[in-house]
Motif scaffolding. Structure first.
Motif, PDB file in Angstrom:
ATOM      1  N   LEU A   8       0.848  -1.200   0.000  1.00 20.10           N
ATOM      2  CA  LEU A   8       0.000   0.000   0.000  1.00 20.10           C
ATOM      3  C   LEU A   8       0.873   1.237   0.000  1.00 20.10           C
ATOM      4  N   THR A   9       0.381   2.311  -0.646  1.00 22.81           N
ATOM      5  CA  THR A   9       0.996   3.625  -0.437  1.00 22.81           C
ATOM      6  C   THR A   9       0.014   4.452   0.386  1.00 22.81           C
ATOM      7  N   ALA A  10       0.546   5.375   1.199  1.00 23.78           N
ATOM      8  CA  ALA A  10      -0.328   6.194   2.038  1.00 23.78           C
ATOM      9  C   ALA A  10       0.306   7.550   2.307  1.00 23.78           C
ATOM     10  N   ALA A  90      -1.790  10.330  -1.536  1.00 24.98           N
ATOM     11  CA  ALA A  90      -2.069  11.525  -2.327  1.00 24.98           C
ATOM     12  C   ALA A  90      -0.717  11.991  -2.874  1.00 24.98           C
ATOM     13  N   VAL A  91      -0.335  11.373  -3.977  1.00 17.32           N
ATOM     14  CA  VAL A  91       0.986  11.651  -4.565  1.00 17.32           C
ATOM     15  C   VAL A  91       0.937  13.022  -5.243  1.00 17.32           C
ATOM     16  N   ALA A  92       1.927  13.859  -4.972  1.00 21.79           N
ATOM     17  CA  ALA A  92       1.980  15.160  -5.658  1.00 21.79           C
ATOM     18  C   ALA A  92       2.186  14.900  -7.152  1.00 21.79           C
ATOM     19  N   ASP A  93       1.304  15.443  -7.972  1.00 23.26           N
ATOM     20  CA  ASP A  93       1.406  15.181  -9.409  1.00 23.26           C
ATOM     21  C   ASP A  93       2.613  15.873 -10.032  1.00 23.26           C
ATOM     22  N   ASN A 119       5.463  14.207 -11.980  1.00 22.66           N
ATOM     23  CA  ASN A 119       5.964  13.070 -11.211  1.00 22.66           C
ATOM     24  C   ASN A 119       5.514  11.753 -11.848  1.00 22.66           C
ATOM     25  N   PRO A 120       6.180  10.644 -11.522  1.00 22.92           N
ATOM     26  CA  PRO A 120       5.680   9.352 -12.025  1.00 22.92           C
ATOM     27  C   PRO A 120       4.294   9.074 -11.468  1.00 22.92           C
ATOM     28  N   ASP A 121       3.444   8.458 -12.272  1.00 24.79           N
ATOM     29  CA  ASP A 121       2.135   7.996 -11.780  1.00 24.79           C
ATOM     30  C   ASP A 121       2.341   6.554 -11.312  1.00 24.79           C
ATOM     31  N   ILE A 122       2.458   6.394  -9.999  1.00 26.15           N
ATOM     32  CA  ILE A 122       2.847   5.090  -9.434  1.00 26.15           C
ATOM     33  C   ILE A 122       1.782   4.038  -9.732  1.00 26.15           C
ATOM     34  N   LEU A 123       0.517   4.403  -9.528  1.00 26.36           N
ATOM     35  CA  LEU A 123      -0.584   3.461  -9.772  1.00 26.36           C
ATOM     36  C   LEU A 123      -0.572   2.972 -11.226  1.00 26.36           C
ATOM     37  N   LYS A 124      -0.425   3.917 -12.142  1.00 23.44           N
ATOM     38  CA  LYS A 124      -0.428   3.561 -13.571  1.00 23.44           C
ATOM     39  C   LYS A 124       0.781   2.680 -13.902  1.00 23.44           C
ATOM     40  N   GLY A 140      -6.858   1.555  -7.079  1.00 20.31           N
ATOM     41  CA  GLY A 140      -6.569   2.976  -6.913  1.00 20.31           C
ATOM     42  C   GLY A 140      -7.667   3.670  -6.137  1.00 20.31           C
ATOM     43  N   PHE A 141      -7.347   4.814  -5.590  1.00 16.84           N
ATOM     44  CA  PHE A 141      -8.336   5.670  -4.939  1.00 16.84           C
ATOM     45  C   PHE A 141      -8.556   6.891  -5.835  1.00 16.84           C
ATOM     46  N   ALA A 142      -9.761   7.423  -5.811  1.00 19.65           N
ATOM     47  CA  ALA A 142     -10.040   8.637  -6.572  1.00 19.65           C
ATOM     48  C   ALA A 142     -10.758   9.628  -5.673  1.00 19.65           C
ATOM     49  N   ALA A 143     -10.211  10.815  -5.589  1.00 13.25           N
ATOM     50  CA  ALA A 143     -10.856  11.879  -4.820  1.00 13.25           C
ATOM     51  C   ALA A 143     -11.567  12.773  -5.818  1.00 13.25           C
ATOM     52  N   GLU A 144     -12.889  12.799  -5.750  1.00 12.28           N
ATOM     53  CA  GLU A 144     -13.650  13.567  -6.743  1.00 12.28           C
ATOM     54  C   GLU A 144     -14.651  14.492  -6.037  1.00 12.28           C
ATOM     55  N   THR A 145     -14.915  15.632  -6.657  1.00 15.23           N
ATOM     56  CA  THR A 145     -16.019  16.469  -6.182  1.00 15.23           C
ATOM     57  C   THR A 145     -17.133  16.320  -7.218  1.00 15.23           C
ATOM     58  N   ALA A 158     -13.923   6.092 -15.564  1.00 17.96           N
ATOM     59  CA  ALA A 158     -12.971   6.704 -16.512  1.00 17.96           C
ATOM     60  C   ALA A 158     -11.561   6.592 -15.948  1.00 17.96           C
ATOM     61  N   LYS A 159     -11.424   6.813 -14.639  1.00 20.92           N
ATOM     62  CA  LYS A 159     -10.090   6.722 -14.016  1.00 20.92           C
ATOM     63  C   LYS A 159      -9.571   5.293 -14.042  1.00 20.92           C
ATOM     64  N   LEU A 160     -10.458   4.323 -13.830  1.00 21.77           N
ATOM     65  CA  LEU A 160     -10.100   2.900 -13.886  1.00 21.77           C
ATOM     66  C   LEU A 160      -9.460   2.568 -15.242  1.00 21.77           C
ATOM     67  N   GLU A 161     -10.087   3.040 -16.314  1.00 23.22           N
ATOM     68  CA  GLU A 161      -9.576   2.786 -17.666  1.00 23.22           C
ATOM     69  C   GLU A 161      -8.257   3.508 -17.898  1.00 23.22           C
ATOM     70  N   ARG A 162      -8.217   4.775 -17.482  1.00 19.88           N
ATOM     71  CA  ARG A 162      -7.018   5.594 -17.716  1.00 19.88           C
ATOM     72  C   ARG A 162      -5.802   5.005 -17.015  1.00 19.88           C
ATOM     73  N   LYS A 163      -5.998   4.514 -15.789  1.00 21.49           N
ATOM     74  CA  LYS A 163      -4.872   4.004 -15.010  1.00 21.49           C
ATOM     75  C   LYS A 163      -4.572   2.538 -15.338  1.00 21.49           C
ATOM     76  N   GLY A 164      -5.571   1.812 -15.838  1.00 22.95           N
ATOM     77  CA  GLY A 164      -5.371   0.390 -16.125  1.00 22.95           C
ATOM     78  C   GLY A 164      -5.450  -0.480 -14.892  1.00 22.95           C
TER      79      GLY A 164
HETATM   80  N1  CTP Z   1      -1.499   8.105  -7.878  1.00 25.74           N
HETATM   81  C1  CTP Z   1      -0.217   7.593  -7.970  1.00 25.74           C
HETATM   82  N2  CTP Z   1       0.790   8.383  -8.456  1.00 25.74           N
HETATM   83  C2  CTP Z   1       0.541   9.641  -8.854  1.00 25.74           C
HETATM   84  C3  CTP Z   1      -0.761  10.171  -8.767  1.00 25.74           C
HETATM   85  C4  CTP Z   1      -1.759   9.366  -8.274  1.00 25.74           C
HETATM   86  O1  CTP Z   1      -0.001   6.434  -7.603  1.00 25.74           O
HETATM   87  N3  CTP Z   1       1.534  10.395  -9.320  1.00 25.74           N
HETATM   88  C5  CTP Z   1      -2.582   7.232  -7.399  1.00 25.74           C
HETATM   89  C6  CTP Z   1      -3.150   7.605  -6.047  1.00 25.74           C
HETATM   90  O2  CTP Z   1      -2.494   6.920  -4.985  1.00 25.74           O
HETATM   91  C7  CTP Z   1      -4.588   7.154  -6.197  1.00 25.74           C
HETATM   92  C8  CTP Z   1      -4.890   7.483  -7.648  1.00 25.74           C
HETATM   93  O3  CTP Z   1      -3.652   7.376  -8.320  1.00 25.74           O
HETATM   94  O4  CTP Z   1      -4.715   5.753  -6.038  1.00 25.74           O
HETATM   95  C9  CTP Z   1      -5.433   8.866  -7.788  1.00 25.74           C
HETATM   96  O5  CTP Z   1      -5.347   9.247  -9.113  1.00 25.74           O
HETATM   97  P1  CTP Z   1      -5.287  10.759  -9.595  1.00 25.74           P
HETATM   98  O6  CTP Z   1      -5.273  10.756 -11.082  1.00 25.74           O
HETATM   99  O7  CTP Z   1      -4.222  11.530  -8.908  1.00 25.74           O
HETATM  100  O8  CTP Z   1      -6.644  11.211  -9.107  1.00 25.74           O
HETATM  101  P2  CTP Z   1      -7.069  12.397  -8.237  1.00 25.74           P
HETATM  102  O9  CTP Z   1      -6.086  12.661  -7.137  1.00 25.74           O
HETATM  103  O10 CTP Z   1      -8.443  12.050  -7.846  1.00 25.74           O
HETATM  104  O11 CTP Z   1      -6.951  13.629  -9.203  1.00 25.74           O
HETATM  105  P3  CTP Z   1      -7.396  13.949 -10.735  1.00 25.74           P
HETATM  106  O12 CTP Z   1      -8.721  13.309 -10.939  1.00 25.74           O
HETATM  107  O13 CTP Z   1      -7.398  15.409 -10.751  1.00 25.74           O
HETATM  108  O14 CTP Z   1      -6.330  13.366 -11.645  1.00 25.74           O
END
Ligand code: CTP
Length: 222
Positions: A8-10, A90-93, A119-124, A140-145, A158-164
């Motif tokens: 897990l990442t946290a 909540a990885v800094a993008d 930054n690298p997208d770790i989940l992707k 993955g987790f998604a924070a949405e409003t 959509a995020k599920l598909e984008r991240k794979g």
């Molecule tokens: N994540 C990650 N590495 C990143 C960014 C995000 O591993 N550089 C992971 C987070 O841990 C989480 C998911 O991807 O599981 C969140 O995806 P993200 O695209 O960042 O979604 P939001 O934070 O909801 O933001 P947005 O929809 O604006 O992209």
């Protein structure tokens, strides 16, 4: 089946500008730590890769502390192989393109034009590893409003598909979820979606822990 290994990442990542300043966010790490605890209690071997948070390590959990997104990615890759990966951080993008070794002084002219790089997208990256290294379950987790539950599900899918990845745990962050005590989530896979009622992060973690462990014991997931 022997104890599944779950990474897990946290928490947040922090991205240094100079020795005293950084870019970050309000993630407390509570949800990720609660989930790590719930999974360890259900018999998983848990590696928790955590950004800087003020939380105790849950019993039986192996913790790796990191600061930046790149360190987090490297720690995750070093912890493989695993049966599941769950990205709660909540990885800094973005990070500053230059990490100044000396403190920026004076009128801070540099800070009015801070150049950022992605930054690298770790989940992707984990979700797209080749089959020999990819964990069987990538979450993955998604924070949405989102204005409503249907929109939340649409954004999650959509995020599920984008991240794979295989599952997205979608949070509606319209309230005070970031740093708060309570959470309400929707669990979305390619075929299904299930909502959990608003509850404390410990209760949510227990439900998610049950779901993840059940999926790891089911040969075909969805
Ligand atoms: N994540 C990650 N590495 C990143 C960014 C995000 O591993 N550089 C992971 C987070 O841990 C989480 C998911 O991807 O599981 C969140 O995806 P993200 O695209 O960042 O979604 P939001 O934070 O909801 O933001 P947005 O929809 O604006 O992209």
């Amino acid at each position: 089946m022997s104890a599944p290994h779950i990474i897990l990442t946290a928490g947040p990542t922090i991205e240094p500008i100079d020795p005293v300043r950084f870019l970050s966010n309000h993630s407390s790490g509570r949800q990720g730590f609660a989930l790590a605890d719930a999974l360890a209690q259900r018999g998983a071997q848990v590696t928790l890769v955590s950004g800087p948070v003020g939380l105790p390590t849950p019993g039986g959990v192996t913790r790796v502390d990191v600061q930046t997104a790149i360190e987090m990615r490297d720690a995750v890759m070093a912890a493989l192989p695993a049966d599941a990966f769950i990205g709660v951080a909540a990885v800094a993008d973005w990070r500053p393109a230059v990490r100044h070794t000396a403190k920026l002084k004076g009128e801070k002219a540099e800070l009015t034009r801070l150049e950022l790089v992605e930054n690298p997208d770790i989940l992707k990256e984990v979700a797209r590893l080749d089959a020999s290294r990819r964990p069987a379950l990538v979450v993955g987790f998604a924070a949405e409003t989102a204005p409503g539950p249907d929109e939340l599900e649409k954004l999650a899918r959509a995020k599920l598909e984008r991240k794979g990845c295989d599952l997205i745990i979608a949070n509606d962050v319209s309230g005070d979820v970031m740093g708060g005590e309570e959470n309400s989530v929707l669990i979305v896979s390619r075929e299904t979606s299930r909502s959990l009622p608003r509850a404390g992060k410990g209760v949510i973690a227990a439900h998610l822990g049950d779901s993840v462990m059940a999926l790891l014991h089911t040969p075909s997931r969805g």
